[in-house]
Design a protein around this motif. Structure first.
Motif, PDB file in Angstrom:
ATOM      1  N   THR A 102     -10.628  -0.210   5.183  1.00  0.00           N
ATOM      2  CA  THR A 102      -9.132   0.600   4.638  1.00  0.00           C
ATOM      3  C   THR A 102      -8.515   1.009   5.760  1.00  0.00           C
ATOM      4  O   THR A 102      -7.287   0.347   5.878  1.00  0.00           O
ATOM      5  CB  THR A 102      -9.430   1.455   3.714  1.00  0.00           C
ATOM      6  OG1 THR A 102     -10.440   1.044   2.942  1.00  0.00           O
ATOM      7  CG2 THR A 102      -8.784   1.919   3.334  1.00  0.00           C
ATOM      8  N   LEU A 149      -4.741  -0.751   6.528  1.00  0.00           N
ATOM      9  CA  LEU A 149      -3.226  -0.665   6.129  1.00  0.00           C
ATOM     10  C   LEU A 149      -2.436  -0.692   7.024  1.00  0.00           C
ATOM     11  O   LEU A 149      -1.922  -0.125   7.100  1.00  0.00           O
ATOM     12  CB  LEU A 149      -3.898   1.327   5.307  1.00  0.00           C
ATOM     13  CG  LEU A 149      -4.505   0.745   3.696  1.00  0.00           C
ATOM     14  CD1 LEU A 149      -4.901   3.070   3.635  1.00  0.00           C
ATOM     15  CD2 LEU A 149      -3.806   0.472   3.023  1.00  0.00           C
ATOM     16  N   LEU A 158      -1.545  -7.787  -0.579  1.00  0.00           N
ATOM     17  CA  LEU A 158      -1.708  -6.848  -0.420  1.00  0.00           C
ATOM     18  C   LEU A 158      -3.028  -6.576  -0.642  1.00  0.00           C
ATOM     19  O   LEU A 158      -4.705  -5.647  -0.374  1.00  0.00           O
ATOM     20  CB  LEU A 158      -1.112  -5.452   0.158  1.00  0.00           C
ATOM     21  CG  LEU A 158      -1.982  -4.202   0.614  1.00  0.00           C
ATOM     22  CD1 LEU A 158      -2.691  -3.891   2.028  1.00  0.00           C
ATOM     23  CD2 LEU A 158      -1.080  -2.596   0.619  1.00  0.00           C
ATOM     24  N   LEU A 186      -6.818  -5.167  -0.260  1.00  0.00           N
ATOM     25  CA  LEU A 186      -7.161  -3.961  -0.293  1.00  0.00           C
ATOM     26  C   LEU A 186      -8.166  -3.595  -1.591  1.00  0.00           C
ATOM     27  O   LEU A 186      -8.681  -2.173  -0.895  1.00  0.00           O
ATOM     28  CB  LEU A 186      -5.630  -2.955  -1.322  1.00  0.00           C
ATOM     29  CG  LEU A 186      -6.269  -0.883  -0.854  1.00  0.00           C
ATOM     30  CD1 LEU A 186      -5.897  -0.382   0.441  1.00  0.00           C
ATOM     31  CD2 LEU A 186      -4.374  -1.116  -1.147  1.00  0.00           C
TER      32      LEU A 186
END
Length: 305
Positions: free
Chosen positions: A47, A51, A126, A130
Protein backbone atom coordinates in the motif's frame (compact mmCIF):
# COMPACT_ATOMS: atom_id res chain seq x y z
CA UNK A 1 7.98 11.53 0.67
CA UNK A 2 5.18 9.24 1.82
CA UNK A 3 4.68 8.99 5.54
CA UNK A 4 2.72 6.14 7.04
CA UNK A 5 0.84 6.85 10.24
CA UNK A 6 0.25 4.11 12.80
CA UNK A 7 -2.85 1.93 12.71
CA UNK A 8 -5.78 2.99 14.81
CA UNK A 9 -8.34 5.76 14.81
CA UNK A 10 -7.05 8.38 12.41
CA UNK A 11 -7.21 12.13 12.68
CA UNK A 12 -9.00 13.80 9.79
CA UNK A 13 -7.40 16.72 7.90
CA UNK A 14 -7.92 20.14 9.46
CA UNK A 15 -10.79 22.28 8.07
CA UNK A 16 -9.77 24.46 5.14
CA UNK A 17 -11.15 27.48 3.29
CA UNK A 18 -13.73 25.60 1.24
CA UNK A 19 -14.53 21.99 0.61
CA UNK A 20 -16.07 19.69 -1.94
CA UNK A 21 -16.68 16.01 -1.46
CA UNK A 22 -17.73 13.39 -3.95
CA UNK A 23 -18.08 9.64 -4.04
CA UNK A 24 -16.57 7.62 -6.84
CA UNK A 25 -17.94 4.12 -7.30
CA UNK A 26 -15.76 2.16 -9.66
CA UNK A 27 -16.95 -1.09 -11.14
CA UNK A 28 -14.61 -3.65 -12.62
CA UNK A 29 -16.58 -3.19 -15.87
CA UNK A 30 -15.51 0.48 -15.98
CA UNK A 31 -11.86 -0.37 -16.54
CA UNK A 32 -10.64 0.03 -20.07
CA UNK A 33 -7.45 -1.34 -21.62
CA UNK A 34 -4.43 -0.81 -19.32
CA UNK A 35 -2.43 2.37 -19.81
CA UNK A 36 0.79 3.56 -18.21
CA UNK A 37 -0.61 4.42 -14.76
CA UNK A 38 -2.61 1.20 -14.48
CA UNK A 39 0.34 -0.94 -15.48
CA UNK A 40 2.66 0.72 -12.96
CA UNK A 41 0.11 0.46 -10.15
CA UNK A 42 -0.28 -3.26 -10.75
CA UNK A 43 3.40 -3.92 -10.07
CA UNK A 44 3.08 -3.84 -6.27
CA UNK A 45 0.79 -5.06 -3.48
CA UNK A 46 2.43 -2.78 -0.93
CA UNK A 47 0.00 0.00 0.00
CA UNK A 48 2.85 2.38 0.85
CA UNK A 49 4.51 1.93 -2.56
CA UNK A 50 1.23 1.99 -4.46
CA UNK A 51 0.12 5.33 -3.04
CA UNK A 52 3.62 6.72 -3.52
CA UNK A 53 3.48 5.81 -7.23
CA UNK A 54 0.08 7.49 -7.53
CA UNK A 55 1.29 10.63 -5.75
CA UNK A 56 4.36 10.91 -8.00
CA UNK A 57 2.17 10.50 -11.08
CA UNK A 58 -0.25 13.15 -9.83
CA UNK A 59 2.37 15.78 -8.95
CA UNK A 60 3.48 16.11 -12.58
CA UNK A 61 -0.07 16.55 -13.88
CA UNK A 62 -2.03 18.51 -11.28
CA UNK A 63 -1.19 21.46 -9.04
CA UNK A 64 -1.77 19.76 -5.66
CA UNK A 65 -0.36 21.26 -2.45
CA UNK A 66 -1.48 18.47 -0.12
CA UNK A 67 -2.84 14.95 -0.44
CA UNK A 68 -3.86 12.28 2.05
CA UNK A 69 -5.47 8.88 1.81
CA UNK A 70 -7.65 8.09 4.84
CA UNK A 71 -9.20 4.68 5.51
CA UNK A 72 -11.01 3.42 8.60
CA UNK A 73 -7.77 2.55 10.38
CA UNK A 74 -4.89 4.11 8.44
CA UNK A 75 -3.77 7.51 7.26
CA UNK A 76 -1.15 8.17 4.59
CA UNK A 77 0.25 11.67 4.04
CA UNK A 78 1.27 11.70 0.40
CA UNK A 79 1.99 15.30 -0.59
CA UNK A 80 2.70 18.39 1.55
CA UNK A 81 0.57 19.67 4.44
CA UNK A 82 -2.92 21.09 4.68
CA UNK A 83 -3.47 24.73 5.65
CA UNK A 84 -6.33 27.23 5.88
CA UNK A 85 -5.63 28.83 2.48
CA UNK A 86 -6.33 25.67 0.50
CA UNK A 87 -9.48 24.43 -1.12
CA UNK A 88 -10.20 20.90 -0.01
CA UNK A 89 -11.52 18.29 -2.43
CA UNK A 90 -12.35 14.88 -0.96
CA UNK A 91 -13.20 11.77 -2.97
CA UNK A 92 -14.54 8.60 -1.35
CA UNK A 93 -13.40 5.54 -3.26
CA UNK A 94 -15.54 2.42 -3.73
CA UNK A 95 -14.59 -0.75 -5.60
CA UNK A 96 -17.67 -2.73 -6.68
CA UNK A 97 -19.63 -1.11 -3.80
CA UNK A 98 -16.91 -1.83 -1.18
CA UNK A 99 -15.69 1.32 0.58
CA UNK A 100 -11.89 1.70 0.54
CA UNK A 101 -11.32 5.15 2.02
CA UNK A 102 -11.01 8.68 0.76
CA UNK A 103 -8.44 10.79 -1.02
CA UNK A 104 -8.31 14.34 0.32
CA UNK A 105 -6.71 16.98 -1.88
CA UNK A 106 -5.50 20.44 -0.84
CA UNK A 107 -5.66 22.77 -3.85
CA UNK A 108 -4.74 26.38 -4.61
CA UNK A 109 -7.84 26.84 -6.76
CA UNK A 110 -10.97 24.85 -7.62
CA UNK A 111 -10.67 22.08 -10.18
CA UNK A 112 -11.79 22.80 -13.70
CA UNK A 113 -14.26 20.51 -15.44
CA UNK A 114 -11.41 19.01 -17.48
CA UNK A 115 -9.32 18.40 -14.37
CA UNK A 116 -12.24 16.71 -12.62
CA UNK A 117 -12.73 14.36 -15.57
CA UNK A 118 -9.03 13.50 -15.61
CA UNK A 119 -9.04 12.93 -11.85
CA UNK A 120 -12.03 10.61 -12.15
CA UNK A 121 -10.15 8.53 -14.70
CA UNK A 122 -7.05 8.36 -12.48
CA UNK A 123 -9.23 7.28 -9.56
CA UNK A 124 -10.70 4.49 -11.68
CA UNK A 125 -7.21 3.27 -12.46
CA UNK A 126 -6.15 3.48 -8.80
CA UNK A 127 -9.22 1.87 -7.23
CA UNK A 128 -8.71 -1.85 -7.87
CA UNK A 129 -4.94 -1.96 -7.35
CA UNK A 130 -5.57 -0.10 -4.09
CA UNK A 131 -8.29 -2.57 -3.08
CA UNK A 132 -5.91 -5.48 -3.72
CA UNK A 133 -3.11 -3.81 -1.74
CA UNK A 134 -5.42 -3.10 1.22
CA UNK A 135 -6.64 -6.71 1.23
CA UNK A 136 -3.09 -7.99 1.08
CA UNK A 137 -2.12 -5.70 3.97
CA UNK A 138 -5.06 -6.96 6.02
CA UNK A 139 -4.18 -10.60 5.36
CA UNK A 140 -0.55 -9.93 6.29
CA UNK A 141 -1.60 -8.32 9.58
CA UNK A 142 -3.75 -11.36 10.39
CA UNK A 143 -0.96 -13.76 9.43
CA UNK A 144 1.56 -12.16 11.79
CA UNK A 145 -0.73 -11.92 14.84
CA UNK A 146 -0.97 -14.50 17.60
CA UNK A 147 -4.60 -15.66 17.69
CA UNK A 148 -4.68 -16.04 21.49
CA UNK A 149 -3.14 -12.77 22.67
CA UNK A 150 -3.36 -10.48 19.65
CA UNK A 151 0.36 -9.74 19.93
CA UNK A 152 2.77 -10.10 17.03
CA UNK A 153 3.76 -13.72 16.49
CA UNK A 154 7.15 -15.28 15.89
CA UNK A 155 7.02 -14.60 12.14
CA UNK A 156 6.54 -10.88 12.74
CA UNK A 157 9.23 -10.90 15.44
CA UNK A 158 11.78 -12.32 13.01
CA UNK A 159 10.72 -9.77 10.39
CA UNK A 160 11.15 -6.87 12.83
CA UNK A 161 14.51 -8.14 14.10
CA UNK A 162 15.84 -8.65 10.56
CA UNK A 163 14.86 -5.09 9.68
CA UNK A 164 16.54 -3.77 12.85
CA UNK A 165 19.63 -5.87 12.18
CA UNK A 166 19.97 -4.48 8.65
CA UNK A 167 19.48 -0.95 9.97
CA UNK A 168 22.17 -1.50 12.59
CA UNK A 169 24.64 -2.87 10.04
CA UNK A 170 24.05 0.16 7.83
CA UNK A 171 24.34 2.80 10.55
CA UNK A 172 27.09 1.07 12.58
CA UNK A 173 25.69 2.54 15.78
CA UNK A 174 22.74 2.27 18.13
CA UNK A 175 22.20 -0.08 21.01
CA UNK A 176 19.19 -2.38 20.65
CA UNK A 177 18.08 -5.14 23.02
CA UNK A 178 15.84 -8.18 22.87
CA UNK A 179 14.28 -9.55 26.08
CA UNK A 180 12.85 -13.06 26.40
CA UNK A 181 10.42 -13.64 29.29
CA UNK A 182 8.31 -16.45 30.64
CA UNK A 183 6.03 -17.09 33.62
CA UNK A 184 7.57 -18.92 36.59
CA UNK A 185 5.29 -21.77 37.62
CA UNK A 186 2.99 -21.54 34.60
CA UNK A 187 3.29 -25.22 33.64
CA UNK A 188 2.11 -26.40 37.07
CA UNK A 189 -0.88 -24.02 36.99
CA UNK A 190 -1.74 -25.07 33.44
CA UNK A 191 -1.57 -28.77 34.35
CA UNK A 192 -3.62 -28.34 37.54
CA UNK A 193 -6.32 -25.92 36.34
CA UNK A 194 -6.57 -26.79 32.66
CA UNK A 195 -5.68 -25.18 29.38
CA UNK A 196 -8.64 -22.80 29.39
CA UNK A 197 -7.43 -21.18 32.59
CA UNK A 198 -3.90 -21.27 31.20
CA UNK A 199 -5.04 -19.38 28.10
CA UNK A 200 -6.75 -16.77 30.28
CA UNK A 201 -3.51 -16.28 32.22
CA UNK A 202 -1.52 -15.86 29.01
CA UNK A 203 -3.98 -13.23 27.78
CA UNK A 204 -3.67 -11.35 31.07
CA UNK A 205 0.12 -11.49 30.96
CA UNK A 206 0.17 -10.35 27.31
CA UNK A 207 -2.00 -7.34 28.13
CA UNK A 208 0.15 -6.55 31.16
CA UNK A 209 3.27 -6.51 28.98
CA UNK A 210 1.59 -4.42 26.33
CA UNK A 211 0.52 -1.75 28.81
CA UNK A 212 3.68 -1.77 30.95
CA UNK A 213 6.47 -1.45 28.39
CA UNK A 214 7.47 1.87 26.87
CA UNK A 215 5.72 3.25 23.78
CA UNK A 216 8.82 2.55 21.69
CA UNK A 217 9.00 -1.14 22.72
CA UNK A 218 7.36 -3.96 20.76
CA UNK A 219 5.92 -7.11 22.36
CA UNK A 220 5.56 -10.53 20.71
CA UNK A 221 4.43 -13.99 21.75
CA UNK A 222 7.34 -16.34 21.10
CA UNK A 223 5.48 -19.56 21.92
CA UNK A 224 3.87 -21.20 24.94
CA UNK A 225 4.32 -18.85 27.89
CA UNK A 226 7.40 -17.19 26.35
CA UNK A 227 7.22 -13.59 25.18
CA UNK A 228 9.75 -11.28 23.56
CA UNK A 229 10.20 -7.52 23.90
CA UNK A 230 12.22 -5.69 21.25
CA UNK A 231 13.72 -2.48 22.63
CA UNK A 232 15.33 -0.04 20.22
CA UNK A 233 18.05 2.34 21.44
CA UNK A 234 18.20 0.46 24.74
CA UNK A 235 21.26 -0.91 26.54
CA UNK A 236 21.23 -3.72 29.10
CA UNK A 237 21.00 -1.39 32.07
CA UNK A 238 17.93 0.32 30.60
CA UNK A 239 16.47 -3.12 29.85
CA UNK A 240 16.79 -3.89 33.56
CA UNK A 241 14.58 -0.86 34.29
CA UNK A 242 11.98 -2.17 31.84
CA UNK A 243 12.04 -5.57 33.54
CA UNK A 244 11.67 -3.98 36.99
CA UNK A 245 8.46 -2.27 35.87
CA UNK A 246 7.15 -5.56 34.49
CA UNK A 247 7.99 -7.45 37.69
CA UNK A 248 6.23 -4.78 39.79
CA UNK A 249 3.18 -5.01 37.53
CA UNK A 250 3.12 -8.80 37.83
CA UNK A 251 3.32 -8.57 41.63
CA UNK A 252 0.36 -6.16 41.58
CA UNK A 253 -1.77 -8.25 39.20
CA UNK A 254 -4.55 -10.07 41.06
CA UNK A 255 -4.90 -12.84 38.46
CA UNK A 256 -1.21 -13.71 38.36
CA UNK A 257 -0.70 -13.32 42.12
CA UNK A 258 -3.65 -15.63 42.80
CA UNK A 259 -1.69 -18.49 41.23
CA UNK A 260 1.65 -17.45 42.70
CA UNK A 261 3.11 -16.63 39.28
CA UNK A 262 6.17 -14.47 38.71
CA UNK A 263 8.29 -13.73 35.66
CA UNK A 264 11.92 -14.32 34.71
CA UNK A 265 13.71 -12.71 31.78
CA UNK A 266 16.94 -12.76 29.83
CA UNK A 267 18.18 -9.94 27.62
CA UNK A 268 20.76 -9.83 24.83
CA UNK A 269 21.99 -6.90 22.81
CA UNK A 270 21.64 -6.99 19.06
CA UNK A 271 25.10 -6.90 17.54
CA UNK A 272 25.91 -6.23 13.87
CA UNK A 273 28.26 -9.21 13.83
CA UNK A 274 25.61 -11.61 15.19
CA UNK A 275 22.65 -13.04 13.33
CA UNK A 276 19.10 -12.60 14.61
CA UNK A 277 19.08 -16.28 15.62
CA UNK A 278 22.29 -15.84 17.63
CA UNK A 279 20.83 -12.86 19.49
CA UNK A 280 17.68 -14.84 20.36
CA UNK A 281 19.82 -17.79 21.49
CA UNK A 282 21.83 -15.48 23.74
CA UNK A 283 18.64 -14.08 25.28
CA UNK A 284 17.43 -17.65 25.80
CA UNK A 285 20.67 -18.55 27.60
CA UNK A 286 20.28 -15.50 29.86
CA UNK A 287 16.70 -16.56 30.62
CA UNK A 288 18.01 -20.03 31.52
CA UNK A 289 20.42 -18.41 34.00
CA UNK A 290 17.59 -16.40 35.53
CA UNK A 291 15.38 -19.48 35.90
CA UNK A 292 18.10 -21.59 37.48
CA UNK A 293 19.38 -18.77 39.65
CA UNK A 294 16.25 -18.42 41.71
CA UNK A 295 13.55 -17.24 39.25
CA UNK A 296 11.67 -13.92 39.39
CA UNK A 297 14.79 -12.17 38.14
CA UNK A 298 16.44 -10.75 35.06
CA UNK A 299 19.78 -11.74 33.54
CA UNK A 300 21.83 -10.12 30.82
CA UNK A 301 25.48 -10.21 29.83
CA UNK A 302 26.19 -7.65 32.57
CA UNK A 303 24.77 -9.95 35.24
CA UNK A 304 21.53 -10.84 36.99
CA UNK A 305 19.21 -8.85 39.24
Amino acid sequence: MLTKVAFGKVKQPQPVRSQSQVSQLTSSRDLSRSNTLTEVLQTTLDTHQLLSVYADFLKTRLDVEALQFVSDDQLFSLIGDFDQSQIQHAVMLYADQAYLGQLVYGLKRPLTVTQKLRLEQWHRELTFPLRNALKFSQLHRLAVRDHLTGLGNRALLEEVLEHLHIKQQRQKNGSHSVMLLDLDGFKDVNDEHGHQQGDDILRVFAELLRTTVRDSDQVFRFGGDEFVIVMEDTNLYQAQDVYNRIRTAVDSCDTLSRYGLSTSAGTAQLECFNTVEQSLDEADQCLYQAKHGGKNRHCGSVGCA
